[in-house]
Write a protein that holds these residues in place. Structure first.
Motif, mmCIF file in Angstrom:
data_model
loop_
_atom_site.group_PDB
_atom_site.id
_atom_site.type_symbol
_atom_site.label_atom_id
_atom_site.label_comp_id
_atom_site.label_asym_id
_atom_site.label_seq_id
_atom_site.Cartn_x
_atom_site.Cartn_y
_atom_site.Cartn_z
ATOM 1 N N GLU A 90 0.810 -1.053 0.026
ATOM 2 C CA GLU A 90 0.182 -0.120 -0.046
ATOM 3 C C GLU A 90 1.157 1.153 -0.095
ATOM 4 O O GLU A 90 1.815 1.198 0.847
ATOM 5 N N VAL A 92 1.021 4.902 0.501
ATOM 6 C CA VAL A 92 0.301 6.105 1.271
ATOM 7 C C VAL A 92 1.063 7.477 1.012
ATOM 8 O O VAL A 92 2.461 7.373 1.050
ATOM 9 N N ARG A 94 1.297 11.571 2.129
ATOM 10 C CA ARG A 94 0.335 12.539 3.187
ATOM 11 C C ARG A 94 0.900 13.921 2.898
ATOM 12 O O ARG A 94 2.124 14.274 2.760
ATOM 13 N N GLY A 99 -4.425 10.363 11.226
ATOM 14 C CA GLY A 99 -4.563 8.701 11.217
ATOM 15 C C GLY A 99 -3.326 8.329 12.126
ATOM 16 O O GLY A 99 -3.000 8.610 12.815
ATOM 17 N N SER A 100 -2.875 7.331 11.249
ATOM 18 C CA SER A 100 -1.883 6.479 11.920
ATOM 19 C C SER A 100 -0.382 7.097 12.161
ATOM 20 O O SER A 100 0.457 7.105 12.910
ATOM 21 N N ASP A 129 -0.860 -5.066 8.173
ATOM 22 C CA ASP A 129 -0.323 -4.246 7.300
ATOM 23 C C ASP A 129 0.737 -3.179 7.773
ATOM 24 O O ASP A 129 0.740 -2.095 8.071
ATOM 25 N N ASP A 175 -4.575 12.729 2.789
ATOM 26 C CA ASP A 175 -3.678 11.791 2.356
ATOM 27 C C ASP A 175 -4.331 10.891 1.674
ATOM 28 O O ASP A 175 -5.701 11.013 1.699
ATOM 29 N N PHE A 176 -3.866 9.794 1.238
ATOM 30 C CA PHE A 176 -4.718 8.706 0.297
ATOM 31 C C PHE A 176 -3.755 7.433 0.303
ATOM 32 O O PHE A 176 -2.314 7.370 0.654
ATOM 33 N N LYS A 177 -4.278 6.396 -0.127
ATOM 34 C CA LYS A 177 -3.337 5.026 -0.214
ATOM 35 C C LYS A 177 -3.763 4.640 -1.769
ATOM 36 O O LYS A 177 -4.876 4.695 -2.156
ATOM 37 N N ASP A 200 -13.073 5.993 0.549
ATOM 38 C CA ASP A 200 -12.490 4.647 1.361
ATOM 39 C C ASP A 200 -11.106 4.826 1.348
ATOM 40 O O ASP A 200 -10.331 4.300 2.621
ATOM 41 N N SER A 201 -10.440 5.324 0.384
ATOM 42 C CA SER A 201 -8.874 5.122 0.497
ATOM 43 C C SER A 201 -8.235 6.530 0.604
ATOM 44 O O SER A 201 -6.996 6.634 0.370
ATOM 45 N N CYS A 202 -8.996 7.606 0.604
ATOM 46 C CA CYS A 202 -8.334 8.974 1.043
ATOM 47 C C CYS A 202 -8.866 9.773 2.060
ATOM 48 O O CYS A 202 -10.203 9.259 2.540
ATOM 49 N N ARG A 203 -8.195 10.501 2.736
ATOM 50 C CA ARG A 203 -8.859 11.319 3.637
ATOM 51 C C ARG A 203 -9.107 12.724 3.194
ATOM 52 O O ARG A 203 -8.211 13.375 2.405
ATOM 53 N N ARG A 219 -15.012 4.703 10.442
ATOM 54 C CA ARG A 219 -13.871 4.448 11.379
ATOM 55 C C ARG A 219 -14.155 4.810 12.651
ATOM 56 O O ARG A 219 -13.906 4.174 13.784
#
Ligand code: 5GP
Length: 251
Positions: A90, A92, A94, A99-100, A129, A175-177, A200-203, A219
């Protein structure tokens, strides 16, 4: 009607055998999971919206020369994509701490980064992951050095383009994945953008209010998840037919 062969079923999508050689059908489910499957639910209409949003973003990216797996949308929930050998990473990107990253480094969410940062995570549900370094990627043969360089360069281009595209409709790309797949031509391969690009995959934050318009609503139990995805589609000018045109503000 011939029953189609399932190639792979993931948490939010199913891949079926394609209609043409070298293609696959990507079906978008309404199912949502978070916390590596610990939290599960259905978000009505999410699959339809993500199919449409991902089609739109991949098509726009192809327009600036980014190679993608997208071929064409088939219906409300399905799109035809090129068959690829998925790279198990994945990627990512940013722009703002969230998030993480906020958790890992004890930083406040919302802090702008001095420059965009790219991170790699190994796609492995059993391991949750884990984040990996380039050294791990090449040592364990998940990807070659040239592929890492190509994924990083493409991801930064995707970031620049999508930051502008979302910015124009009042959305901040936090951010995004993304994921990449290998396509082979004789003995040579190159990497292309695969999977999906969606809320689903972006903020995605409303630029004026910082209101969340993405999967963090699910989430973090913020409610009005479908409305947020619809708002993203509405601002991009691509609400699917039959969806309500006017939406109340997402609180
Ligand atoms: P974080 O590492 O902060 O949890 O996520 C960074 C970005 O990548 C967020 O935009 C998040 O939506 C996306 N992301 C990270 N892991 C996954 C994943 O497993 N699935 C999806 N759909 N997006 C992910």
């Amino acid at each position: 009607m011939k029953r189609r062969r399932v190639i792979y079923e993931g948490k939010a999508k199913i891949l079926y055998e394609g209609t043409e050689p070298g293609t696959v059908i990507q079906y978008f489910k309404d199912d949502a999971t978070a916390g590596n499957g610990a939290k599960k639910d259905t978000i009505e209409g999410k699959g339809v919206l993500n199919n449409r949003i991902s089609e739109y973003l991949m098509t726009q990216l192809a327009g600036i020369g980014v190679p993608t797996h997208f071929v064409r949308r088939l219906n409300m929930r399905e799109q035809l994509i090129k068959e690829v050998e998925i790279i198990p990473l994945e990627v990512v990107c940013r722009n703002i701490v969230a998030g993480s990253m906020a958790k890992r480094f004890g930083l406040p969410e919302g802090q702008a980064l001095p420059r965009s940062i790219i991170e790699f995570y190994l796609k492995d549900d059993k391991l949750g992951d884990p984040m990996v370094a380039e050294e791990h990627i090449t040592a364990f043969n998940w990807a070659q050095t040239q592929e890492i360089d190509d994924m990083m360069a493409t991801t930064l281009r995707v970031n620049d383009f999508l930051t502008g595209l979302f910015g124009a409709v009042g959305i901040t790309l936090v951010d995004f994945k993304v994921e990449y797949g290998r396509v082979w031509e004789n003995d040579f391969s190159h990497v292309i953008l695969a999977d999906e690009i969606s809320p689903d995959s972006c903020r995605l934050w409303d630029s004026a209010t910082n209101e969340k318009l993405d999967k963090d609503r699910f989430r973090r139990d913020l409610g009005r998840v479908e409305e947020a995805y619809q708002e993203v589609a509405r601002r991009l000018g691509i609400l699917p037919e039959g969806a309500p045109g006017e939406l109340k503000a997402v609180k």
